[in-house]
Design an enzyme around this catalytic site. Sequence first.
Site, PDB file in Angstrom:
ATOM      1  N   HIS A   1      -3.014   6.991   2.835  1.00  0.00           N
ATOM      2  CA  HIS A   1      -3.478   5.734   2.253  1.00  0.00           C
ATOM      3  C   HIS A   1      -4.809   5.356   2.888  1.00  0.00           C
ATOM      4  O   HIS A   1      -4.962   5.382   4.110  1.00  0.00           O
ATOM      5  CB  HIS A   1      -2.442   4.639   2.487  1.00  0.00           C
TER       6      HIS A   1
ATOM      7  N   ASN B   1     -10.054  -0.170   0.062  1.00  0.00           N
ATOM      8  CA  ASN B   1      -8.593  -0.108  -0.022  1.00  0.00           C
ATOM      9  C   ASN B   1      -8.160  -0.599  -1.397  1.00  0.00           C
ATOM     10  O   ASN B   1      -8.226  -1.792  -1.683  1.00  0.00           O
ATOM     11  CB  ASN B   1      -7.988  -0.970   1.092  1.00  0.00           C
TER      12      ASN B   1
ATOM     13  N   CYS C   1       0.805  -1.216   0.000  1.00  0.00           N
ATOM     14  CA  CYS C   1       0.000   0.000   0.000  1.00  0.00           C
ATOM     15  C   CYS C   1       0.842   1.274   0.000  1.00  0.00           C
ATOM     16  O   CYS C   1       0.308   2.370  -0.151  1.00  0.00           O
ATOM     17  CB  CYS C   1      -0.951  -0.009   1.188  1.00  0.00           C
TER      18      CYS C   1
END
Length: 333
Positions: free
Chosen positions: A258, A288, A116
């Site tokens: 993020h 996500n 990520c």
Amino acid sequence: MTSVRRAKITALGTYVPPRVLSNFDLEKMVDTTNQWILERTGIRERHLVDKGVAASDLAVEAAKKCLANRGIEAAEVECIVVGTVTPDMMYPSTACLVQHKLGIPNAWGFDVSAGCSGFLFSLTTGAKFIESGQYKKVLVIGSDVNSSMIDYTDRATCIIFGDGAGAVLLEPTEDGEDVGVMDHIHQVEGVGGQYLYMPGGGSLNPASHETIDQKMHYVHQDGQNVFKYAVKKMSEMTEKVLKRNSLTGTDVDCFIAHQANKRIIVATAERLKMPMEKVIINIEKYGNTTAGTIPLAMQTALDEGKLKKGSNVLLAAVGAGFTSGATLLRWAF
């Protein structure tokens, strides 16, 4: 007096596939509820690709929008850096496939695998190429098809992830311009590899009937340990990069983290004493998307009028590995 050469973001483009999987859809698939997912993650829905659509396809769509927004031809791009953990295949790289699909004749490129944190690591890499003076147009892309590695009978992971991509164009600053990528801090801590990983398909556990039967080609996550680390590390990295530049949270105009979990983002903002109106949260719509989250959140910030020329923008991410980073930039358009 010679100006410092920096890399600035001159254009942005994003793409998510049209198919939507809502929390109510997931209620029919696993033992969960819309309320449970919302309270723990902040997610309402996520976008998923159809069969046959890969990370390079999302990357190309985002890149096309980015280049169109800048008003340039793909042929002008000199380097392509793609952050992804879901490449179309082991090799060739996603960057090679993007180059071919966009028809860029004289570019080189490669993939960055940092979970990520992939977009942040790719952004820094591209910025260094610009700062070197050797390149004038670098395309940085974050693209992931997380649905390709999710077990949709595992409620711990299937509620979290979505598919999406974003691309930015990096170019050098002009003389006297005080914009661009100002600073960054990155780190890897491999001890965290045991908490978020996909064990199958690599050289350690090559694909076999056994790896398939043991569900080794799906994401495995220890959510509690990942959450604890993310809250601690995102705060730590953002505080470090701000302190190094004699700034505090109140000096930041826009905080783009993020989008892993709404609670992580809120906890980080509170620690920085940053008003929530400066914090971009769009996880509700996308989930996500791994390397796609930060450029998608940039687009949300632009759409909401929270990014203006000269804005101090703080980016932050934590990902599998563990990987982590924080980037300070001054918006260029």
